[in-house]
Scaffold this motif. Sequence first.
Motif, short mmCIF file in Angstrom:
data_model
loop_
_atom_site.label_atom_id
_atom_site.label_comp_id
_atom_site.label_asym_id
_atom_site.label_seq_id
_atom_site.Cartn_x
_atom_site.Cartn_y
_atom_site.Cartn_z
N ARG A 83 0.83 -1.21 0.00
CA ARG A 83 0.00 0.00 0.00
C ARG A 83 0.86 1.25 0.00
O ARG A 83 0.55 2.24 -0.67
N CYS A 84 1.94 1.20 0.76
CA CYS A 84 2.85 2.35 0.83
C CYS A 84 3.39 2.69 -0.55
O CYS A 84 3.38 3.85 -0.98
N MET A 85 3.85 1.69 -1.28
CA MET A 85 4.41 1.91 -2.61
C MET A 85 3.33 2.24 -3.64
O MET A 85 3.57 3.00 -4.58
N LEU A 86 2.15 1.71 -3.45
CA LEU A 86 1.06 1.96 -4.39
C LEU A 86 0.68 3.44 -4.42
O LEU A 86 0.40 3.99 -5.48
N HIS A 87 0.70 4.09 -3.27
CA HIS A 87 0.20 5.47 -3.17
C HIS A 87 1.30 6.53 -3.16
O HIS A 87 1.00 7.72 -3.17
N ARG A 88 2.57 6.11 -3.15
CA ARG A 88 3.64 7.08 -2.92
C ARG A 88 3.74 8.17 -3.98
O ARG A 88 4.14 9.29 -3.68
N LYS A 89 3.37 7.87 -5.23
CA LYS A 89 3.51 8.86 -6.29
C LYS A 89 2.48 9.98 -6.19
O LYS A 89 2.61 11.01 -6.85
N PHE A 90 1.46 9.78 -5.37
CA PHE A 90 0.38 10.75 -5.29
C PHE A 90 0.37 11.52 -3.97
O PHE A 90 -0.61 12.17 -3.64
N LEU A 91 1.48 11.44 -3.24
CA LEU A 91 1.51 12.03 -1.90
C LEU A 91 1.25 13.53 -1.89
O LEU A 91 0.57 14.05 -1.01
N LEU A 92 1.79 14.24 -2.86
CA LEU A 92 1.62 15.69 -2.88
C LEU A 92 0.65 16.17 -3.94
O LEU A 92 0.31 17.35 -3.97
N MET A 93 0.20 15.28 -4.79
CA MET A 93 -0.70 15.70 -5.88
C MET A 93 -2.04 16.21 -5.35
O MET A 93 -2.73 16.95 -6.05
N GLN A 94 -2.40 15.82 -4.13
CA GLN A 94 -3.68 16.24 -3.59
C GLN A 94 -3.70 17.76 -3.35
O GLN A 94 -4.77 18.34 -3.21
N LYS A 95 -2.54 18.40 -3.34
CA LYS A 95 -2.51 19.85 -3.18
C LYS A 95 -3.14 20.56 -4.37
O LYS A 95 -3.78 21.59 -4.24
N THR A 96 -2.93 20.00 -5.54
CA THR A 96 -3.49 20.59 -6.75
C THR A 96 -4.72 19.86 -7.24
O THR A 96 -5.48 20.40 -8.04
N ASN A 97 -4.91 18.63 -6.76
CA ASN A 97 -6.08 17.84 -7.17
C ASN A 97 -6.60 17.06 -5.96
O ASN A 97 -6.04 16.04 -5.59
N PRO A 98 -7.68 17.54 -5.35
CA PRO A 98 -8.23 16.88 -4.16
C PRO A 98 -8.60 15.42 -4.39
O PRO A 98 -8.75 14.66 -3.43
N GLU A 99 -8.71 15.02 -5.64
CA GLU A 99 -9.06 13.64 -5.95
C GLU A 99 -8.04 12.67 -5.37
O GLU A 99 -8.37 11.53 -5.04
N PHE A 100 -6.80 13.13 -5.23
CA PHE A 100 -5.73 12.27 -4.74
C PHE A 100 -5.57 12.32 -3.23
O PHE A 100 -4.60 11.78 -2.69
N GLY A 101 -6.48 12.97 -2.54
CA GLY A 101 -6.37 13.08 -1.09
C GLY A 101 -6.33 11.74 -0.38
O GLY A 101 -5.68 11.58 0.65
N TYR A 102 -7.02 10.75 -0.95
CA TYR A 102 -7.04 9.42 -0.33
C TYR A 102 -5.63 8.82 -0.28
O TYR A 102 -5.27 8.15 0.69
N SER A 103 -4.83 9.07 -1.31
CA SER A 103 -3.48 8.50 -1.35
C SER A 103 -2.60 9.06 -0.24
O SER A 103 -1.77 8.34 0.32
N LYS A 104 -2.78 10.33 0.06
CA LYS A 104 -1.99 10.92 1.14
C LYS A 104 -2.32 10.24 2.46
O LYS A 104 -1.43 9.88 3.24
N VAL A 105 -3.61 10.04 2.71
CA VAL A 105 -4.04 9.39 3.95
C VAL A 105 -3.59 7.92 3.99
O VAL A 105 -3.05 7.44 4.99
N ALA A 106 -3.81 7.21 2.87
CA ALA A 106 -3.47 5.79 2.81
C ALA A 106 -1.97 5.57 2.90
O ALA A 106 -1.51 4.65 3.59
#
Length: 297
Positions: A83-106
């Motif tokens: 799970r850590c590796m699955l979401h790592r590329k989207f850690l900061l993308m939620q700043k510009t796209n709230p859609e990726f907010g789940y990846s930061k939490v996960a």
Amino acid sequence: LTPMSYTICKGRICLIATRVVALANLVTDPSYDEVLELDRLLHEARSQVPQFYRLDLSDLSITESPDTIIKKYSIELLYHSSRCMLHRKFLLMQKTNPEFGYSKVAGLDASIQLLRCQASIHEAASPGGPLARDRWFFSTLSLHNFLVANMIVYLSIMQGFIGADGRRVPPSDLTNDQQRIIQILEQSNTVWQGMIEVSAEAKKCAAVVGIMMNKVHLALGTGLESRPVYDNIEACESKTASLVSNLSLNGMAPWLRSICRLPIHKLVLSVGNGPSKCLGNWYGTEYYTIIGARHTT
């Protein structure tokens, strides 16, 4: 339960983990729908693990055999590292796209769980622990997974010093959750420092995590300097997130062995080539720059 139960339930997670590996090593960013689908499949595979093989970090029974405890750790580590590796590329993308907010939490949750497992295994393998005679298990674990978790937690902590309005957040205003995350990183640092004699890779990892912790203490105003240090937190956040997103799942050991052999201008930054010497050296030198240490050979 049957003698094959462990192999079957871990095999289900392994099948999804192989797809995570393939996705994580793509040169281009994968479809987020595919990321969410793999996350769902990981959850589903874990839900099918029998209760007998479920790990409860708050209640490690001394009556269980070391073999059973090791199997529980193995399943838990595989799940959270995937799970850590699955979401790592989207850690900061939620700043510009709230859609990726789940990846930061996960991603943060998976990293925290990995570091909790690290501390638990270290305690279990200490004298008097249920794995005291099986310390080999600790030495065979992938240091790479724990180090990536350290980096993600460190990134989250540094983000916590920047408010929603872009202003600095005083240490006294940190939430209980933020303080808890700092304690988790501190605990992990203690574990790393106790592993410096395990291997050369562990010693280098311990040095990196120690520098991370020092930077956090400086930001809190509890380090060696007399005042909090907030300089270039945004740059630290951006570079660390970029580093995390470019790490490969193929392992860290060759990278650590080749640290510091090449200058920055000769390094290759293409993750698509896998954990090459160039990429590994970039990890070693650039990361010391990111966390504010002076690089020395």
